[in-house]
Write an enzyme that holds these catalytic residues in place. Structure first.
Site, PDB file in Angstrom:
ATOM      1  N   ASP A  39       0.867  -1.185   0.000  1.00  0.00           N
ATOM      2  CA  ASP A  39       0.000   0.000   0.000  1.00  0.00           C
ATOM      3  C   ASP A  39       0.899   1.229   0.000  1.00  0.00           C
ATOM      4  O   ASP A  39       1.960   1.228   0.621  1.00  0.00           O
ATOM      5  CB  ASP A  39      -0.881  -0.018   1.263  1.00  0.00           C
ATOM      6  CG  ASP A  39      -2.119   0.862   1.152  1.00  0.00           C
ATOM      7  OD1 ASP A  39      -3.231   0.329   1.241  1.00  0.00           O
ATOM      8  OD2 ASP A  39      -1.968   2.100   0.997  1.00  0.00           O
ATOM      9  N   TYR A 146     -13.384   6.389 -13.299  1.00  0.00           N
ATOM     10  CA  TYR A 146     -13.293   5.313 -12.303  1.00  0.00           C
ATOM     11  C   TYR A 146     -13.939   4.032 -12.837  1.00  0.00           C
ATOM     12  O   TYR A 146     -13.331   2.956 -12.830  1.00  0.00           O
ATOM     13  CB  TYR A 146     -13.986   5.758 -11.000  1.00  0.00           C
ATOM     14  CG  TYR A 146     -14.136   4.639  -9.981  1.00  0.00           C
ATOM     15  CD1 TYR A 146     -13.051   4.225  -9.209  1.00  0.00           C
ATOM     16  CD2 TYR A 146     -15.363   3.994  -9.789  1.00  0.00           C
ATOM     17  CE1 TYR A 146     -13.186   3.196  -8.282  1.00  0.00           C
ATOM     18  CE2 TYR A 146     -15.503   2.973  -8.863  1.00  0.00           C
ATOM     19  CZ  TYR A 146     -14.415   2.575  -8.114  1.00  0.00           C
ATOM     20  OH  TYR A 146     -14.547   1.548  -7.209  1.00  0.00           O
ATOM     21  N   ILE A 189     -23.324   6.428   3.888  1.00  0.00           N
ATOM     22  CA  ILE A 189     -23.719   6.006   5.241  1.00  0.00           C
ATOM     23  C   ILE A 189     -22.839   6.698   6.281  1.00  0.00           C
ATOM     24  O   ILE A 189     -23.329   7.177   7.305  1.00  0.00           O
ATOM     25  CB  ILE A 189     -23.673   4.466   5.352  1.00  0.00           C
ATOM     26  CG1 ILE A 189     -24.855   3.900   4.553  1.00  0.00           C
ATOM     27  CG2 ILE A 189     -23.671   4.002   6.805  1.00  0.00           C
ATOM     28  CD1 ILE A 189     -25.025   2.407   4.599  1.00  0.00           C
TER      29      ILE A 189
END
Ligand code: NAD
Length: 307
Positions: A39, A146, A189
């Site tokens: 990462d 994307y 959310i």
């Protein structure tokens, strides 16, 4: 035997393993498998990689670094990508370089190392659907860099299986939510929960009649583990719940589970927002054995309890 147990002793490389979904995948695997994270820390938190899990700080655009990391792996869970639609719209070449070239680097390295690749594609590959629920063979017509980059990565995974025999399995998550998701990247959310907790108005874009299929990250982890062990290679699978709610219903549910008294207000619609989204799960259930377990209310209640 659970699917995680089937990976007992396997070397698993998780690209993007410091991100939202990645940290949950790493957690599910680290007691049985030998897990390494690759990462670059661009949207994830490298400090969140647990002790005992090797962490390679590298960019998937760096082909040599990817090759070296994949050389040791039996399975690569490839999650690293530019995940923000807005960022992809602002800078398509960067999105392409990370998401498409990065995936090619993983696939090439897996071809040499004889490793399996589980690829995070996205429901964004479908664009604005003609019919819902959306099956895997629905027309694919992405509406953003994307989505287009995810579609290219998704097709490359299929092609590497068909041309070179690489064991690839493609997952197309719908709207993922759960602990650790940032509000910054438009996880609706997370945004609604933050607003409700602060007692601020819950802001719904447009009329709020648009529907989404919200799938809990624990179910996404299940799908990843199934994909890492399935015989159904060379295939793509939806990862959703097979149910959808309108954004108005979601806002009311968030208010309900948090006990907030926030007003629900409507702002300008977001340009390009799709009207309907819901996964068809027949293929994922029959071929992958995927059965989502967390219903939306339960998932929201457990998130609301985590304040
Ligand atoms: P995230 O941003 O939390 O995780 C992405 C991780 O990739 C981060 O840790 C980031 O630092 C890393 N990364 C980004 N660019 C990199 C690069 N060039 N080199 C190395 N690492 C890099 O996002 P997430 O929600 O966990 O998404 C994981 C994957 O699932 C992504 O491929 C995303 O497109 C896909 N997906 C997510 C959702 C969702 O609703 N969250 C839905 C569909 C698909």
């Amino acid at each position: 035997m659970s699917t995680a147990d089937e990976l007992d002793g396997a070397s698993v490389l998780v690209t993007g393993g410091a991100g939202f979904i990645g940290t949950h995948v790493v957690d599910a695997l680290r007691s049985t498998a030998d897990v390494t994270v690759l990462d670059d820390g661009s949207s994830g938190d490298l400090d969140a990689v647990p002790d005992g899990v090797a962490c390679i700080e590298a960019d998937v655009r760096d082909q040599a670094a990817v090759r070296a990391a994949v050389a040791e792996a039996d399975v690569v869970v490839h999650l690293a990508a530019v995940v923000s639609v807005d960022e992809s719209v602002a800078d398509p070449p960067r999105s392409h370089a990370v998401t498409v070239d990065g995936t090619l680097h993983v696939l090439e390295a897996a071809r040499d190392a004889d490793a399996r690749v589980v690829l995070a594609s996205s429901a964004a590959v479908y664009g604005d659907p003609e019919t819902v629920p959306i099956a895997e063979d629905h027309r694919q017509d992405p509406r953003s860099p994307y989505g287009l980059d995810k579609l290219a990565a998704d097709r490359y995974a299929r092609l590497y299986h068909d041309l070179y025999g690489v064991e690839t399995v493609v997952l197309r998550p719908f709207n993922v939510y759960g602990p650790g998701q940032s509000a910054e990247y438009a996880g609706v959310i997370s945004v609604f929960l933050e607003q409700a907790r602060a007692g601020d108005p819950i802001t719904v874009h447009g009329e709020g009649t648009q529907t989404r299929d919200f799938v809990h990250v624990e179910d996404v982890v299940d799908a990843v583990l199934l994909a890492a062990t399935t015989d159904a290679v060379g295939e793509a699978f939806n990862v959703g719940t097979g149910a959808s709610v309108t954004i108005n219903e979601l806002a009311a549910l968030v208010r309900d589970v948090t006990g907030a008294e926030s007003e629900i207000v409507h702002t300008d619609p977001r340009p390009g927002d799709i009207e309907r989204s819901e996964a068809a799960l027949t293929k994922a259930t029959e071929r992958l054995g995927f059965r989502p377990r967390v219903d939306l209310r339960t998932g929201l209640e457990s998130l609301a309890d985590r304040t």
